[in-house]
Design a protein around this motif. Structure first.
Motif, short mmCIF file in Angstrom:
data_model
loop_
_atom_site.label_atom_id
_atom_site.label_comp_id
_atom_site.label_asym_id
_atom_site.label_seq_id
_atom_site.Cartn_x
_atom_site.Cartn_y
_atom_site.Cartn_z
N ASP A 11 -5.07 -0.29 -10.48
CA ASP A 11 -4.38 -1.13 -9.43
C ASP A 11 -5.52 -1.71 -8.75
N LEU A 12 -6.14 -3.07 -9.23
CA LEU A 12 -7.29 -3.41 -8.45
C LEU A 12 -7.00 -3.81 -6.86
N ASP A 13 -5.83 -4.40 -6.55
CA ASP A 13 -5.31 -4.71 -5.37
C ASP A 13 -5.14 -3.54 -4.46
N ALA A 14 -4.72 -2.46 -5.01
CA ALA A 14 -4.71 -1.04 -4.23
C ALA A 14 -5.88 -0.71 -3.87
N TYR A 15 -6.84 -0.68 -4.82
CA TYR A 15 -8.10 -0.33 -4.74
C TYR A 15 -9.05 -0.95 -3.86
N PHE A 16 -8.95 -2.42 -4.03
CA PHE A 16 -9.78 -3.30 -2.78
C PHE A 16 -9.29 -2.99 -1.54
N GLN A 17 -7.82 -2.92 -1.34
CA GLN A 17 -7.21 -2.71 -0.13
C GLN A 17 -7.95 -1.10 0.33
N ARG A 18 -7.82 -0.32 -0.47
CA ARG A 18 -8.15 1.11 -0.01
C ARG A 18 -9.93 0.98 0.49
N ILE A 19 -10.81 0.40 -0.10
CA ILE A 19 -12.00 0.12 0.45
C ILE A 19 -12.44 -0.89 1.15
N GLY A 20 -11.42 -1.84 1.46
CA GLY A 20 -11.59 -2.96 2.31
C GLY A 20 -12.40 -3.83 2.05
N TYR A 21 -12.18 -4.32 0.52
CA TYR A 21 -12.88 -5.36 -0.10
C TYR A 21 -11.98 -6.73 -0.25
N SER A 22 -12.59 -7.71 0.18
CA SER A 22 -11.81 -8.98 0.08
C SER A 22 -12.69 -10.10 -0.30
N GLY A 23 -14.01 -9.66 -1.01
CA GLY A 23 -14.94 -10.75 -1.58
C GLY A 23 -14.31 -11.15 -3.02
N ASP A 24 -15.35 -11.79 -3.64
CA ASP A 24 -15.26 -12.35 -4.99
C ASP A 24 -14.90 -11.50 -5.93
N CYS A 25 -14.17 -11.39 -6.95
CA CYS A 25 -13.85 -10.77 -7.95
C CYS A 25 -14.43 -10.98 -9.41
#
Length: 86
Positions: A11-25
């Protein structure tokens, strides 16, 4: 087959939220560098499970549950396996 799919996808959305990443994918070196930096700054090294005589599970579903959903840290194998899946 649906069970197999759930166990091999992250779940990339959950992972990105966990690490605080909102940049380019997009799959670029700069993206990987940014994700790697956020991962190592956010998810701590933790080796409590062996000390508590609990198993260290390396399947993707267990890694997501522990490191992403529960907000815990992980052993080197857990950290690297999660990052590899991402």
């Amino acid at each position: 087959m649906q069970l197999q799919q759930r166990l091999t996808e992250i779940d990339l959305d959950a992972y990105f939220q966990r690490i605080g990443y909102s940049g380019d994918c997009s799959p670029r070196l700069t993206t990987l560098q940014a994700i790697h930096q956020r991962h190592s700054q956010t998810i701590a090294f933790e080796n409590l499970n062996p000390l508590l005589k609990q198993p260290v599970k390396l399947d993707l579903a267990s890694l997501q549950q522990k490191l992403i959903n529960e907000g815990r840290g992980g052993y080197c194998f857990e950290q690297n396996s999660l990052l590899r899946a991402v």
